[in-house]
Design an enzyme around this catalytic site. Structure first.
Site, PDB file in Angstrom:
ATOM      1  N   HIS A 282       0.673  -0.912  -0.156  1.00 16.99           N
ATOM      2  CA  HIS A 282       0.036  -0.280   0.206  1.00 16.99           C
ATOM      3  C   HIS A 282       0.703   1.081   0.072  1.00 16.99           C
ATOM      4  O   HIS A 282       2.224   1.261   0.571  1.00 16.99           O
ATOM      5  CB  HIS A 282      -1.069  -0.517   0.556  1.00 16.99           C
ATOM      6  CG  HIS A 282      -0.599  -0.314   2.456  1.00 16.99           C
ATOM      7  ND1 HIS A 282      -0.282   1.624   2.519  1.00 16.99           N
ATOM      8  CD2 HIS A 282      -0.272  -0.596   3.686  1.00 16.99           C
ATOM      9  CE1 HIS A 282       0.428   1.535   4.657  1.00 16.99           C
ATOM     10  NE2 HIS A 282       0.136   0.055   4.764  1.00 16.99           N
ATOM     11  N   ASP A 294       5.310   2.765   6.916  1.00 16.92           N
ATOM     12  CA  ASP A 294       3.915   2.301   6.824  1.00 16.92           C
ATOM     13  C   ASP A 294       3.153   3.259   5.656  1.00 16.92           C
ATOM     14  O   ASP A 294       3.024   4.218   6.195  1.00 16.92           O
ATOM     15  CB  ASP A 294       3.649   2.531   8.666  1.00 16.92           C
ATOM     16  CG  ASP A 294       2.337   1.721   7.853  1.00 16.92           C
ATOM     17  OD1 ASP A 294       1.525   1.054   7.335  1.00 16.92           O
ATOM     18  OD2 ASP A 294       1.261   1.691   9.076  1.00 16.92           O
ATOM     19  N   GLU A 326      -5.237   2.021   1.775  1.00 19.89           N
ATOM     20  CA  GLU A 326      -5.093   0.402   3.308  1.00 19.89           C
ATOM     21  C   GLU A 326      -5.699   1.046   4.322  1.00 19.89           C
ATOM     22  O   GLU A 326      -6.461   0.431   4.914  1.00 19.89           O
ATOM     23  CB  GLU A 326      -3.957  -0.113   3.190  1.00 19.89           C
ATOM     24  CG  GLU A 326      -3.918  -1.305   3.129  1.00 19.89           C
ATOM     25  CD  GLU A 326      -2.757  -0.763   4.724  1.00 19.89           C
ATOM     26  OE1 GLU A 326      -2.670  -1.923   5.456  1.00 19.89           O
ATOM     27  OE2 GLU A 326      -2.915   0.774   5.531  1.00 19.89           O
ATOM     28  N   GLU A 327      -5.359   2.638   4.362  1.00 16.81           N
ATOM     29  CA  GLU A 327      -5.326   3.087   6.334  1.00 16.81           C
ATOM     30  C   GLU A 327      -6.561   2.840   6.523  1.00 16.81           C
ATOM     31  O   GLU A 327      -7.177   3.107   7.665  1.00 16.81           O
ATOM     32  CB  GLU A 327      -4.472   4.102   6.307  1.00 16.81           C
ATOM     33  CG  GLU A 327      -2.829   3.694   5.978  1.00 16.81           C
ATOM     34  CD  GLU A 327      -2.315   2.883   7.219  1.00 16.81           C
ATOM     35  OE1 GLU A 327      -2.965   2.472   8.238  1.00 16.81           O
ATOM     36  OE2 GLU A 327      -1.123   2.987   6.715  1.00 16.81           O
ATOM     37  N   ASP A 355       4.312  -4.585   3.635  1.00 17.74           N
ATOM     38  CA  ASP A 355       3.561  -4.141   4.201  1.00 17.74           C
ATOM     39  C   ASP A 355       4.352  -3.569   5.635  1.00 17.74           C
ATOM     40  O   ASP A 355       5.000  -4.547   6.153  1.00 17.74           O
ATOM     41  CB  ASP A 355       2.048  -4.197   4.735  1.00 17.74           C
ATOM     42  CG  ASP A 355       1.841  -3.233   5.573  1.00 17.74           C
ATOM     43  OD1 ASP A 355       1.633  -2.811   5.733  1.00 17.74           O
ATOM     44  OD2 ASP A 355       0.290  -3.176   5.488  1.00 17.74           O
ATOM     45  N   HIS A 455       1.971   5.083  12.873  1.00 15.98           N
ATOM     46  CA  HIS A 455       0.918   5.505  12.554  1.00 15.98           C
ATOM     47  C   HIS A 455       1.047   7.367  13.092  1.00 15.98           C
ATOM     48  O   HIS A 455       0.353   8.000  13.366  1.00 15.98           O
ATOM     49  CB  HIS A 455      -0.277   4.825  13.020  1.00 15.98           C
ATOM     50  CG  HIS A 455      -1.200   3.984  12.212  1.00 15.98           C
ATOM     51  ND1 HIS A 455      -2.334   3.771  12.241  1.00 15.98           N
ATOM     52  CD2 HIS A 455      -0.434   3.459  11.479  1.00 15.98           C
ATOM     53  CE1 HIS A 455      -2.260   2.853  11.310  1.00 15.98           C
ATOM     54  NE2 HIS A 455      -1.231   2.845  10.359  1.00 15.98           N
TER      55      HIS A 455
END
Length: 517
Positions: A282, A294, A326-327, A355, A455
């Site tokens: 992603h 990420d 994707e998130e 990923d 994140h």
């Protein structure tokens, strides 16, 4: 497989530089030595791609999230590199529900006694006394609080109320008031939509009150269907707001709307179109940061592999994929798989997912294709175990430790597994905690997260472990070459539908779900 991996201990260091030109790695008319060809993929090139993704984020508010200019620039960069390399590139658009909380929300009791409640910040770095629900509308309102079919004290069992679930619950509701509802029975979206239809100026939904259902309520209003503020709070605060005469000031600063984003799909001009070997990662970040581990790491690694193999005439068709959104719940890969016909699914012989392949406190994890780790997690479709064994062999010949990781449904392999396509891939860890046994295998620090910047805004180019990136890039290149030339691909020729999709749906997705009902 018809290939024997002949990788000595020197491969670990050889992956750090471009060792062989492609002409030497793939002599005319001969199948390649996978190890030799894998060594032509330069981790330095991967870092150059990561630096570009960082620059894109820097120029676009620190994010590359789907639906933002940072994602658009990332997609344009990847597509341009692939076109220049000679791939047939498809940019696949799809619509999705975009949500952004731009600043801290406000909830304060004006009467009978003033009180200011602490918000959960937009980046989720702490849990406040109330939380703006995903897909809340924006607004600033001061109004009386009016309870809607509340059950206080709560029933002994969960879902013991239908507060706000029926339009009839709002009989006698005063338009312009703030609707106070209780978690239970129906979705938050249904409650919020019913309140808006009744003329509510805002919505507060509090936790139901049974054990395990008392804390600050975090959740989603489902999709952008309401334009008024919608927040969740704890059972105790909900009880407090239910008192007669309560007046509340409620303010949310959000963007909640439908937007369009795009996947990038690149097909090699070589190989049997009835035998597609697909790799994916992603490309989007979260809104809170640039997403360089990420998942810039997986995206950059497969981009470098794709560029290196662009002129290599593989026996099977290589397809490289960069997923968007994707998130937000695997939306890009789900859209792609949903658009495949049964024939196109059958031509896709396997899917490899990458990923987060450079976590700073990494473990080298291989997706467990057959639940050989005996955790009880869903196994992949037939052929997935063979993919796992290929990656195990790669690390074994380097005398490099590795561990298994479950197919939990948290990344883009999920939709492929759901239609029976053999799948596998690599992962170096997210918010999970490294064990002492993993520290012994990989170094790093036990008791800490694999990626403490997961994140967050600090997931920058400084958040990448170069050794993990180099090792995994070599593994990705090796798998692409092995499967690109293999006469004996994993899995059956005809794949029946599997029960894997329903099994995976029982497991949390990529940490984007919220409490509902």
């Amino acid at each position: 497989m018809r290939f024997t991996l002949r990788m000595g201990a020197g491969v670990a260091t050889a992956t750090a530089a471009l060792v062989l030109p492609l002409a030497q790695a793939v002599p005319a008319g001969a199948d390649p030595d996978p190890a030799a060809l894998a060594r032509t993929v330069a981790p330095g090139g991967v870092k150059e791609h990561l630096q570009k993704l960082q620059e894109i984020a820097n120029a676009n508010g620190g994010t590359r999230a789907a639906g933002t200019p940072g994602y658009t620039a990332s997609r344009e960069y990847v597509a341009a590199r692939l076109k220049k390399a000679g791939y047939k590139v498809t940019v696949q658009p799809f619509d999705f529900a975009f949500f952004e909380e731009k600043s801290n929300a406000v909830m304060e009791r004006v009467a009978p006694a003033p009180r200011v409640y602490a918000p959960t910040p937009p980046d989720g770095s702490s849990v406040g006394e109330f939380d703006t629900m995903t897909y809340s509308g924006a607004g600033d309102v001061t109004a009386a609080v009016q309870g809607v079919d509340l059950v206080l004290p709560p029933s002994p069992a969960p879902n013991g109320n239908t507060s706000g679930c029926e339009a009839s619950d709002f009989a006698g509701f005063t338009a312009g008031n703030i609707a106070l509802m209780q978690r239970g029975t129906c979705s938050f979206q249904q409650k919020a939509e019913n309140a808006q239809a009744a003329g509510a100026a805002g919505v507060v939904i509090f936790n139901e009150g049974q054990p395990g259902r008392t804390d600050t309520l975090a959740g989603t209003a489902g999709e952008p269907t309401v334009s008024i503020p919608v927040v969740g709070t704890s059972f105790a605060i909900g009880q407090e707001l239910a008192a007669a005469g309560t007046v509340l000031h409620l303010k949310t600063d959000t963007i909640s709307e439908m937007r369009t984003t795009e996947n990038v799909i690149a097909d090699s001009r070589w190989g049997d179109p009835n035998k597609v070997v697909q790799l994916g990662a992603h490309l989007d970040s979260v809104l809170a940061g640039p997403g360089i581990n990420d998942n810039g790491s997986g995206s950059a690694a497969i981009l470098e592999v794709a560029e290196t193999l662009a002129k290599v005439p593989t026996r099977n068709k290589l397809r490289f994929s960069w997923w968007s959104a994707e998130e937000l719940g695997l939306l890009g890969s789900e859209h792609y798989v949903a658009t495949l016909s049964a024939e196109e699914q059958a031509r896709t012989k396997l899917y490899l997912n990458f990923d987060m392949v450079a976590s700073p406190n990494y473990s080298l994890m291989i997706y467990d294709g057959d639940d050989s780790d005996a955790t009880g997690a869903p196994a992949g479709p037939e052929g997935s175990a063979e993919i796992e064994k290929l990656f195990e062999k790669y690390f074994d010949v380097l005398r490099q430790g590795h561990v298994g990781t479950d197919f939990t449904g948290r990344s883009d392999y999920g939709p492929f597994i759901g239609v029976g396509i053999p799948s596998g891939g690599l992962f170096t860890g997210a918010e999970g905690i490294k064990t002492a046994a993993e520290q012994a295998l990989f170094g790093g620090t036990a008791g800490q997260a694999y990626d403490s910047c997961y994140h967050q805004a600090c997931d920058t180019i400084a958040n990448v472990n170069d050794k993990a990136l180099a090792l995994n890039t070599g593994a990705i290149a090796t798998a692409a070459v092995v499967y690109g030339f293999s006469r004996d691909l994993p899995g059956p020729d005809q794949r029946p539908a599997t029960a894997a999709r329903s099994a995976l749906k029982s497991v949390a997705d990529h940490d984007h779900g919220g409490l509902d009902r």
